[in-house]
Write a protein that holds these residues in place. Structure first.
Motif, short mmCIF file in Angstrom:
data_model
loop_
_atom_site.label_atom_id
_atom_site.label_comp_id
_atom_site.label_asym_id
_atom_site.label_seq_id
_atom_site.Cartn_x
_atom_site.Cartn_y
_atom_site.Cartn_z
N ASN A 8 -3.93 -3.27 -7.28
CA ASN A 8 -3.38 -1.72 -7.12
C ASN A 8 -4.26 -0.98 -5.97
O ASN A 8 -5.36 -1.20 -5.84
CB ASN A 8 -3.78 -1.08 -8.43
CG ASN A 8 -2.78 -1.31 -9.54
OD1 ASN A 8 -1.52 -1.77 -9.10
ND2 ASN A 8 -3.24 -1.27 -10.66
N ALA A 9 -3.42 -0.07 -5.22
CA ALA A 9 -3.98 0.46 -3.98
C ALA A 9 -5.11 1.47 -4.48
O ALA A 9 -4.74 1.99 -5.67
CB ALA A 9 -2.99 0.89 -3.20
N THR A 25 2.52 2.86 -4.63
CA THR A 25 1.35 2.91 -5.46
C THR A 25 1.54 3.04 -6.58
O THR A 25 0.58 3.06 -7.50
CB THR A 25 0.49 4.18 -4.90
OG1 THR A 25 1.48 5.47 -5.01
CG2 THR A 25 0.18 4.00 -3.52
N THR A 67 0.93 -1.20 -0.05
CA THR A 67 0.00 0.02 -0.02
C THR A 67 0.83 1.37 0.02
O THR A 67 0.37 2.33 -0.49
CB THR A 67 -0.99 0.09 1.46
OG1 THR A 67 -0.01 -0.15 2.55
CG2 THR A 67 -2.02 -1.14 1.06
#
Length: 341
Positions: free
Chosen positions: A340-341, A262, A259
């Motif tokens: 993907n965050a 990014t 996280t």
């Protein structure tokens, strides 16, 4: 070598019946180190005592090297036990006897002549690394030395099978490692089949070829140690694997790392056996127009090979990222791409 079918042991009290071992079925190969792991009360110590009939089975069969152990009368059993050595958690040495005399005891019971007995004891003292301590008494020995005496005594009659009941749990980590190394050396040198009972997964990792996991008297999972480490199925197995791999800690760190980065793709790679030696990251960096940051990594050794995890962030143009990830997936390395965050 050892075939166990439908093995069961129940203990009856005034108030109830306790099933300590419940329908165990196992095949243990000649010359392998087979681990049995479970928490306290899982039935593992009862199980190992059933193998040499220190406990009498309620039901089931145990065959060792073609001989049906559960069918033997007491005289036959005494002879058969000479081929099954056993070492214990608390050593079980005779405190009034020296190292030499403790090791000699099974040979005396077997009626081996004195000269032959002394020769065998000297061989065993050298084998377990106790030269110079022959005349010491147990009170003068360290924990590791006492266990070495126990191992030598268990090997006195040239057994086919060695049973180890929590053989290292009373020892400190450094001494534990030295005893495990000795057992590995004995296994290789003598071709001895070893069954090892423990509640410590790091012992299984370091020494065993295969493992059975016990819970509530039953074997709930079994297989090659590396496979069990990679793909634990039962919750109890996952808890044991966490002892060694630190999965919970690694998962928390993985979540934090993935996280925090990014851009690009965050990937966890699982290297198994020979793949731990692959120069995969350098190949990807050379062949594709991407940047690679190594975020976290760990390699753990087992008897069947190494298991490693590596967390990386790969950044670059989308097409190049996709090509690099597909290339990694085409190898024998397992790939886990974080969302993907």
């Amino acid at each position: 070598m050892i075939t166990i079918k439908g093995l069961k042991k129940t203990f009856t009290t005034k108030s109830n019946t306790i099933i300590a071992v419940d329908d165990i079925n196992l095949n243990i190969n000649k010359g392998e180190i087979f681990g049995v792991i479970g928490y306290s009360g899982a039935g593992k110590s009862t199980f190992i005592r059933l193998i040499n009939r220190l406990e009498q089975p309620t039901d089931g069969n145990i065959t060792i090297d073609g001989q049906e152990i559960t069918d033997l009368n007491q005289k036959e059993l005494r002879l058969s036990r000479q081929e099954i050595g056993m070492i214990f958690q608390h050593f079980n040495l005779l405190w009034s006897r020296t190292v030499r005399d403790n090791i000699s005891l099974p040979l005396e019971i077997a009626g081996v002549p004195r000269v032959e007995r002394l020769e065998r004891v000297e061989e065993l003292i050298k084998l377990v690394g106790l030269s110079g301590r022959e005349d010491a008494y147990p009170s003068e020995l360290s924990g590791g030395q006492k266990q070495r005496v126990g191992i030598a005594r268990a090997l006195a009659n040239n057994p086919k099978v060695l049973l180890c009941d929590e053989a290292t749990s009373a020892l400190d980590p450094e001494t534990t490692d030295s005893i495990l190394k000795l057992l590995i050396d004995i296994n290789k040198e003598l071709g001895l089949t070893i069954i090892l009972i423990t509640h410590e997964m790091h012992v299984i990792r370091k020494i065993c070829h295969r493992v059975a996991v016990m819970e509530n008297g039953r074997v709930v999972e079994q297989g090659d140690v590396l496979d069990v480490f990679l793909h634990p199925k039962q919750q109890v197995t996952k808890k044991f694997v966490e002892q060694v791999m630190g999965d919970k800690e690694q998962d928390d760190a993985y979540e934090f790392l993935t996280t925090s980065y990014t851009t690009g793709k965050n990937i966890r790679l699982h290297f198994i056996g020979e793949t731990t030696n692959q120069a995969l990251i350098s190949r990807v960096a050379k062949e594709f127009d991407v940047e690679i940051n190594i975020l976290q990594g760990k390699i753990t050794q087992t008897q069947k090979g190494a298991y490693g995890t590596l967390v990386v962030n790969i950044d670059g143009e989308n097409n190049e990222l996709a090509r690099a990830i597909e290339f990694i997936k085409s190898t024998s390395v397992e790939v886990e791409v974080a969302p993907n965050a």
